[in-house]
Design a protein around this motif. Structure first.
Motif, PDB file in Angstrom:
ATOM      1  N   HIS A   1       0.663  -0.433  -0.063  1.00 18.17           N
ATOM      2  CA  HIS A   1      -0.583   0.305  -0.218  1.00 18.17           C
ATOM      3  C   HIS A   1       0.825   1.096   0.271  1.00 18.17           C
ATOM      4  CE1 HIS A   1      -3.922   2.877   0.879  1.00 18.17           C
ATOM      5  NE2 HIS A   1      -2.201   3.007   2.120  1.00 18.17           N
ATOM      6  N   ASP A   2       1.257   1.531  -1.167  1.00 12.91           N
ATOM      7  CA  ASP A   2       1.390   3.152  -1.108  1.00 12.91           C
ATOM      8  C   ASP A   2       0.828   4.421  -0.474  1.00 12.91           C
ATOM      9  OD1 ASP A   2       2.538   5.384  -2.114  1.00 12.91           O
ATOM     10  OD2 ASP A   2       3.067   4.526  -4.330  1.00 12.91           O
ATOM     11  N   CYS A   3       1.199   4.713   0.580  1.00 16.12           N
ATOM     12  CA  CYS A   3       0.579   5.870   1.623  1.00 16.12           C
ATOM     13  C   CYS A   3       0.793   6.940   1.020  1.00 16.12           C
ATOM     14  CB  CYS A   3       1.225   5.778   2.847  1.00 16.12           C
ATOM     15  SG  CYS A   3       1.188   4.262   3.602  1.00 16.12           S
ATOM     16  N   PRO A   4       1.424   7.481  -0.425  1.00 16.22           N
ATOM     17  CA  PRO A   4       1.680   9.023  -0.121  1.00 16.22           C
ATOM     18  C   PRO A   4       1.059   9.094  -1.469  1.00 16.22           C
ATOM     19  CG  PRO A   4       4.117   8.788   0.544  1.00 16.22           C
ATOM     20  CD  PRO A   4       3.270   7.552   0.288  1.00 16.22           C
ATOM     21  N   ALA A   5       0.386   8.533  -2.502  1.00 16.14           N
ATOM     22  CA  ALA A   5      -0.127   7.691  -3.589  1.00 16.14           C
ATOM     23  C   ALA A   5      -1.623   8.040  -2.950  1.00 16.14           C
ATOM     24  CB  ALA A   5      -0.104   6.654  -4.216  1.00 16.14           C
ATOM     25  N   ASN A   6      -2.388   7.521  -1.632  1.00 20.02           N
ATOM     26  CA  ASN A   6      -3.630   6.942  -1.104  1.00 20.02           C
ATOM     27  C   ASN A   6      -3.424   8.475  -0.356  1.00 20.02           C
ATOM     28  OD1 ASN A   6      -4.741   5.122  -2.525  1.00 20.02           O
ATOM     29  ND2 ASN A   6      -2.387   3.894  -1.775  1.00 20.02           N
ATOM     30  N   GLY A   7      -2.287   9.156   0.231  1.00 17.68           N
ATOM     31  CA  GLY A   7      -2.321  10.495   0.917  1.00 17.68           C
ATOM     32  C   GLY A   7      -3.458  10.312   2.096  1.00 17.68           C
ATOM     33  N   ASP A   8      -3.045   9.252   2.660  1.00 21.64           N
ATOM     34  CA  ASP A   8      -3.388   8.426   4.289  1.00 21.64           C
ATOM     35  C   ASP A   8      -2.056   7.977   5.080  1.00 21.64           C
ATOM     36  OD1 ASP A   8      -2.861   5.704   2.659  1.00 21.64           O
ATOM     37  OD2 ASP A   8      -4.811   5.187   3.017  1.00 21.64           O
ATOM     38  N   CYS A   9      -1.310   8.141   4.905  1.00 20.45           N
ATOM     39  CA  CYS A   9      -0.256   7.852   6.193  1.00 20.45           C
ATOM     40  C   CYS A   9      -0.834   8.116   7.196  1.00 20.45           C
ATOM     41  CB  CYS A   9       1.571   8.198   5.749  1.00 20.45           C
ATOM     42  SG  CYS A   9       1.980   8.082   4.026  1.00 20.45           S
ATOM     43  N   GLY A  10      -1.335   8.878   6.952  1.00 30.02           N
ATOM     44  CA  GLY A  10      -1.354   9.905   8.393  1.00 30.02           C
ATOM     45  C   GLY A  10      -2.474   8.897   9.400  1.00 30.02           C
ATOM     46  N   SER A  11      -3.750   8.487   8.634  1.00 30.95           N
ATOM     47  CA  SER A  11      -4.614   8.155   9.181  1.00 30.95           C
ATOM     48  C   SER A  11      -4.442   6.193   9.114  1.00 30.95           C
ATOM     49  CB  SER A  11      -5.760   7.977   8.378  1.00 30.95           C
ATOM     50  OG  SER A  11      -5.686   6.994   7.606  1.00 30.95           O
ATOM     51  N   ILE A  12      -3.508   5.953   9.129  1.00 29.35           N
ATOM     52  CA  ILE A  12      -2.698   4.690   9.443  1.00 29.35           C
ATOM     53  C   ILE A  12      -2.280   4.273  10.502  1.00 29.35           C
ATOM     54  CG2 ILE A  12      -1.452   2.529   8.501  1.00 29.35           C
ATOM     55  CD1 ILE A  12      -2.278   3.569   6.000  1.00 29.35           C
ATOM     56  N   ASN A  13      -2.559   3.265  11.624  1.00 28.12           N
ATOM     57  CA  ASN A  13      -2.907   3.063  12.871  1.00 28.12           C
ATOM     58  C   ASN A  13      -1.045   1.816  12.354  1.00 28.12           C
ATOM     59  OD1 ASN A  13      -3.088   4.835  14.420  1.00 28.12           O
ATOM     60  ND2 ASN A  13      -5.138   3.751  14.677  1.00 28.12           N
ATOM     61  N   ALA A  14       0.036   1.592  12.711  1.00 28.95           N
ATOM     62  CA  ALA A  14       0.564   0.628  12.001  1.00 28.95           C
ATOM     63  C   ALA A  14       1.252  -0.104  14.005  1.00 28.95           C
ATOM     64  CB  ALA A  14       2.564   1.323  11.901  1.00 28.95           C
ATOM     65  N   PRO A  15       1.640  -0.193  14.160  1.00 27.87           N
ATOM     66  CA  PRO A  15       1.600  -2.231  13.511  1.00 27.87           C
ATOM     67  C   PRO A  15      -0.148  -2.080  12.548  1.00 27.87           C
ATOM     68  CG  PRO A  15       1.844  -2.632  15.043  1.00 27.87           C
ATOM     69  CD  PRO A  15       1.745  -1.545  15.587  1.00 27.87           C
ATOM     70  N   ILE A  16       0.213  -3.251  11.578  1.00 25.79           N
ATOM     71  CA  ILE A  16      -1.208  -3.488  10.869  1.00 25.79           C
ATOM     72  C   ILE A  16      -1.139  -4.587  10.929  1.00 25.79           C
ATOM     73  CG2 ILE A  16      -2.118  -0.983   9.575  1.00 25.79           C
ATOM     74  CD1 ILE A  16      -1.283  -2.552   6.614  1.00 25.79           C
ATOM     75  N   THR A  17      -2.656  -5.299  11.282  1.00 20.84           N
ATOM     76  CA  THR A  17      -3.102  -6.714  10.900  1.00 20.84           C
ATOM     77  C   THR A  17      -2.458  -6.993   9.490  1.00 20.84           C
ATOM     78  OG1 THR A  17      -4.785  -6.685  10.831  1.00 20.84           O
ATOM     79  CG2 THR A  17      -3.974  -6.535  13.185  1.00 20.84           C
TER      80      THR A  17
END
Length: 176
Positions: free
Chosen positions: A61-77
């Motif tokens: 998942h390319d965060c900058p391309a989707n503009g959602d880096c800040g809304s994803i809380n790592a680590p993810i399942t």
């Protein structure tokens, strides 16, 4: 009671109409193709830098391309990663469906091309497969996949897996 019955009837009509409209807008890859892409991409629960220098997570998942880096809380399942992947491949499903004769692909041929597009981009799928798609040479695509855009052998295993999936017989259509 009349209002309740009318409201339930209207809700039911809307509930039936909405999924049909959504299905008409999008041709989803089958679960086998989604699993193939996930396996080929590999899973990372935390952010990492991909080969083009973008922050990524999950199954590519390319965060900058989707503009959602800040809304994803790592680590993810892995389940969260699969949801991101299913959302991400919409773009690649769309570009494969724009190819000539895409509606005539079977579901596995379609899934293999979506995997190729996810890895090589929409421009890549059009560049490599435009002529074969115009000629409806779907068998030729499946046979050529293992040797196409392998990055000097770095993608040999991926392309071989895509070629094998593409060649797997099915009566299901692409949905394009």
């Amino acid at each position: 009671m009349k209002f309740y019955s009318a409201a339930v009837a209207l809700f039911a009509i809307g509930a039936i109409a909405l999924p049909t409209t959504e299905v008409e807008k999008r041709a989803s890859v089958n679960s086998g193709a989604l699993d193939l892409i996930a396996e080929l991409e590999g899973f990372r629960s935390n952010f990492y830098t991909d080969t083009v220098g973008h922050q990524a997570i999950g199954y590519g998942h390319d965060c900058p391309a989707n503009g959602d880096c800040g809304s994803i809380n790592a680590p993810i399942t892995k389940a969260e990663g699969k949801k991101l992947l299913a959302k991400d491949i919409d773009t690649y499903e769309s570009c494969v469906c724009k190819l000539d004769n895409a509606a005539d692909l079977n579901a596995n041929q379609y899934g293999a091309l979506v995997s190729f597009a996810y890895n090589s981009g929409c421009g890549g799928v059009k560049t490599y497969w435009h002529t074969a798609m115009s000629e409806k040479n779907f068998k030729g695509i499946c046979e050529a996949l293992p040797n196409t855009n392998t990055l000097n052998g770095m993608l040999n295993n991926r392309r071989k897996a895509e070629g094998n999936f593409c060649s797997k017989a099915t009566d299901k259509k692409s949905g394009c």
